[in-house]
Design a protein around this motif. Structure first.
Motif, PDB file in Angstrom:
ATOM      1  N   MET A   1       0.873  -1.164   0.000  1.00 27.51           N
ATOM      2  CA  MET A   1       0.000   0.000   0.000  1.00 27.51           C
ATOM      3  C   MET A   1       0.913   1.218   0.000  1.00 27.51           C
ATOM      4  O   MET A   1       1.915   1.250   0.720  1.00 27.51           O
ATOM      5  CB  MET A   1      -0.897   0.035   1.239  1.00 27.51           C
ATOM      6  CG  MET A   1      -1.816   1.256   1.271  1.00 27.51           C
ATOM      7  SD  MET A   1      -2.873   1.277   2.739  1.00 27.51           S
ATOM      8  CE  MET A   1      -3.890  -0.166   2.416  1.00 27.51           C
ATOM      9  N   VAL A   2       0.569   2.191  -0.824  1.00 23.64           N
ATOM     10  CA  VAL A   2       1.314   3.439  -0.865  1.00 23.64           C
ATOM     11  C   VAL A   2       0.339   4.557  -0.534  1.00 23.64           C
ATOM     12  O   VAL A   2      -0.771   4.606  -1.076  1.00 23.64           O
ATOM     13  CB  VAL A   2       1.957   3.672  -2.249  1.00 23.64           C
ATOM     14  CG1 VAL A   2       2.646   5.026  -2.306  1.00 23.64           C
ATOM     15  CG2 VAL A   2       2.945   2.555  -2.572  1.00 23.64           C
ATOM     16  N   ILE A   3       0.748   5.429   0.370  1.00 18.93           N
ATOM     17  CA  ILE A   3      -0.077   6.560   0.779  1.00 18.93           C
ATOM     18  C   ILE A   3       0.749   7.818   0.560  1.00 18.93           C
ATOM     19  O   ILE A   3       1.935   7.856   0.919  1.00 18.93           O
ATOM     20  CB  ILE A   3      -0.496   6.437   2.255  1.00 18.93           C
ATOM     21  CG1 ILE A   3      -1.244   5.119   2.482  1.00 18.93           C
ATOM     22  CG2 ILE A   3      -1.353   7.636   2.678  1.00 18.93           C
ATOM     23  CD1 ILE A   3      -1.503   4.786   3.935  1.00 18.93           C
ATOM     24  N   CYS A   4       0.126   8.817  -0.059  1.00 19.86           N
ATOM     25  CA  CYS A   4       0.833  10.077  -0.286  1.00 19.86           C
ATOM     26  C   CYS A   4      -0.173  11.221  -0.300  1.00 19.86           C
ATOM     27  O   CYS A   4      -1.380  11.002  -0.251  1.00 19.86           O
ATOM     28  CB  CYS A   4       1.616  10.039  -1.592  1.00 19.86           C
ATOM     29  SG  CYS A   4       0.584   9.926  -3.060  1.00 19.86           S
ATOM     30  N   SER A   5       0.362  12.433  -0.372  1.00 19.84           N
ATOM     31  CA  SER A   5      -0.482  13.626  -0.376  1.00 19.84           C
ATOM     32  C   SER A   5      -0.161  14.506  -1.571  1.00 19.84           C
ATOM     33  O   SER A   5       0.970  14.528  -2.054  1.00 19.84           O
ATOM     34  CB  SER A   5      -0.242  14.451   0.895  1.00 19.84           C
ATOM     35  OG  SER A   5      -0.571  13.712   2.038  1.00 19.84           O
ATOM     36  N   GLY A   6      -1.195  15.234  -1.991  1.00 21.49           N
ATOM     37  CA  GLY A   6      -1.044  16.315  -2.952  1.00 21.49           C
ATOM     38  C   GLY A   6      -1.506  17.586  -2.275  1.00 21.49           C
ATOM     39  O   GLY A   6      -2.307  17.537  -1.336  1.00 21.49           O
ATOM     40  N   ARG A   7      -0.998  18.714  -2.722  1.00 20.46           N
ATOM     41  CA  ARG A   7      -1.292  19.975  -2.029  1.00 20.46           C
ATOM     42  C   ARG A   7      -2.706  20.500  -2.273  1.00 20.46           C
ATOM     43  O   ARG A   7      -3.211  21.298  -1.489  1.00 20.46           O
ATOM     44  CB  ARG A   7      -0.280  21.038  -2.450  1.00 20.46           C
ATOM     45  CG  ARG A   7       1.120  20.737  -1.954  1.00 20.46           C
ATOM     46  CD  ARG A   7       2.121  21.803  -2.364  1.00 20.46           C
ATOM     47  NE  ARG A   7       2.198  22.016  -3.799  1.00 20.46           N
ATOM     48  CZ  ARG A   7       2.903  21.287  -4.649  1.00 20.46           C
ATOM     49  NH1 ARG A   7       3.601  20.265  -4.206  1.00 20.46           N
ATOM     50  NH2 ARG A   7       2.914  21.550  -5.938  1.00 20.46           N
ATOM     51  N   SER A   8      -3.350  20.083  -3.354  1.00 20.54           N
ATOM     52  CA  SER A   8      -4.677  20.602  -3.702  1.00 20.54           C
ATOM     53  C   SER A   8      -5.481  19.505  -4.382  1.00 20.54           C
ATOM     54  O   SER A   8      -4.933  18.471  -4.780  1.00 20.54           O
ATOM     55  CB  SER A   8      -4.540  21.793  -4.655  1.00 20.54           C
ATOM     56  OG  SER A   8      -3.987  21.355  -5.892  1.00 20.54           O
ATOM     57  N   THR A   9      -6.787  19.741  -4.536  1.00 24.74           N
ATOM     58  CA  THR A   9      -7.621  18.759  -5.235  1.00 24.74           C
ATOM     59  C   THR A   9      -7.137  18.582  -6.671  1.00 24.74           C
ATOM     60  O   THR A   9      -7.133  17.468  -7.189  1.00 24.74           O
ATOM     61  CB  THR A   9      -9.106  19.177  -5.238  1.00 24.74           C
ATOM     62  OG1 THR A   9      -9.225  20.466  -5.811  1.00 24.74           O
ATOM     63  CG2 THR A   9      -9.677  19.181  -3.839  1.00 24.74           C
TER      64      THR A   9
END
Length: 145
Positions: free
Chosen positions: A66-74
């Motif tokens: 499983m890989v989890i990450c974030s982006g700064r905006s939609t």
């Protein structure tokens, strides 16, 4: 220019195009580790933040990682997800299942052996998937990339 000359130019161009395509072919994806490497590379290229991979082998049948990450905006969350799905399709020929792309708060991409979650930071903090999947294990099990 004679018709034969035009035909030979077209054949030469087609052969050159085929040769170029072979030289730029995507890396061969043979294992879940190869797929994970492709995914991590795509996420890094698209400036995903706080990338965490969790080894699921032996814990669940949903996948190996499983890989989890974030982006700064939609907008970035949606763009990261779309580019990742395209990279996987280009490399494997398989279309990934994707949920949540329309809203861009949390996108789930199921690539087969690797499940990827791309979040906006606030949504990621709310759901805290890393804690859910790690359970009582120590923090060393989370491998930030």
């Amino acid at each position: 220019m004679k018709e034969d000359d035009v035909l030979s130019l077209n054949v030469d161009a087609a052969q050159a195009a085929d040769h170029g395509a072979a030289m730029t072919a995507a890396p061969q994806i043979e294992t879940s580790d190869d797929l994970l490497a492709l995914i991590l590379s795509s996420l890094n290229d698209d400036k995903a933040e706080d990338i965490v991979q969790i080894d699921l082998r032996g814990k669940t049948a949903i996948g190996d990682y499983m890989v989890i990450c974030s982006g700064r905006s939609t907008r970035q969350v949606s763009a990261i997800s779309e580019k990742l799905a395209q990279a996987v399709k280009d490399a494997t020929g398989r279309t990934s299942k994707m949920e949540g792309r329309e809203t861009g708060d949390w996108v789930l991409i199921d690539t087969g052996d690797v499940v990827v979650h791309v979040f906006r930071p606030e949504v990621r903090e709310f759901y805290q998937l890393e804690k859910m999947w790690l359970g009582g294990e120590d923090a060393a099990a989370v491998m930030p990339h």
